[in-house]
Scaffold this active site. Sequence first.
Site, mmCIF file in Angstrom:
data_model
loop_
_atom_site.group_PDB
_atom_site.id
_atom_site.type_symbol
_atom_site.label_atom_id
_atom_site.label_comp_id
_atom_site.label_asym_id
_atom_site.label_seq_id
_atom_site.Cartn_x
_atom_site.Cartn_y
_atom_site.Cartn_z
ATOM 1 C CE1 TYR A 67 -3.055 -3.009 0.302
ATOM 2 C CE2 TYR A 67 -3.474 -2.457 2.586
ATOM 3 C CZ TYR A 67 -3.695 -3.255 1.489
ATOM 4 O OH TYR A 67 -4.588 -4.318 1.592
ATOM 5 N N GLY A 217 -23.283 -0.022 -3.330
ATOM 6 C CA GLY A 217 -23.641 0.222 -4.723
ATOM 7 C C GLY A 217 -25.124 0.470 -4.914
#
Length: 287
Positions: A67, A217
């Site tokens: 990351y 979503g």
Amino acid sequence: MSTPPPAHAAGTLALGGDLSVHRLGYGAMQLTGPGVWGEPKDPDEAVRVLRRAVELGVDFIDTADSYGPFVSERLIREALHPYPEGLALATKGGLTRAGPDDWRPVGRPEYLRQQAELSLRHLGVERIDLYQLHRIDPQVPVADQLGELALLQQEGKIRHIGLSEVSVEQIEEARKHATVVSVQNLYNLANRAAEDVLDYAEREGLAFIPWFPIATGELAAPGGPLEGPSKDHGASPAQLALAWLLRRSPAMLPIPGTSSVGHVEENIEAAGIALSEDEFKALAEAV
């Protein structure tokens, strides 16, 4: 008597039987730049997010050497070192980066050792609480990959070993070469393809760490299946998605990530939402 921090409402689980953490952690992937690459747009806010998560009772923070690379680990050290007692840090090795959104597995033993040593340095610790193989490298024998992590564990540099994005068959093969205490797979209310892995983890006493745990979503759109329950609980769709995960299994350890203090506060408040059996089933059946 003081009120417990909100994250504690999620209850606890014991990684490896001896490392007790509360079941709502924080995933530090989103603290980096776009494409999980480079420095964050607002480094000061990233530090505030980490400190706020711990203030709210989070005692499990998940990151990875890839990351940034290493940006997330360095931010965790900057924000929280010296670490408060009881804070467990989990990181991963086994994915290399060539640029934004570019992820390639490398499981050579010498590479995994190098990355673990770098993570120890960047996090500022002598031992990593949970070190996870970020991906199994198909070009390297599983025995070699897990064997190197087992050696690092024997040397006292790793406390526990975990896996990421694996099948049940891969977990069983890995467990022939090392003691595995956790599995981190893609799983959320909208994507339950890893249901068999979750069931296996619960049955075998492994922690299941769902990455991308908030994926509402279209579920959160007006008229969608989360709209009514969200209003009933006075909660956001994201909070309901997390509450559903916590209700799904005692092995579940969600790690919602964000780069916003407001969102980290909202996510952690989800620990206090209790879904009824009917609400839980209705949400599951709506997808």
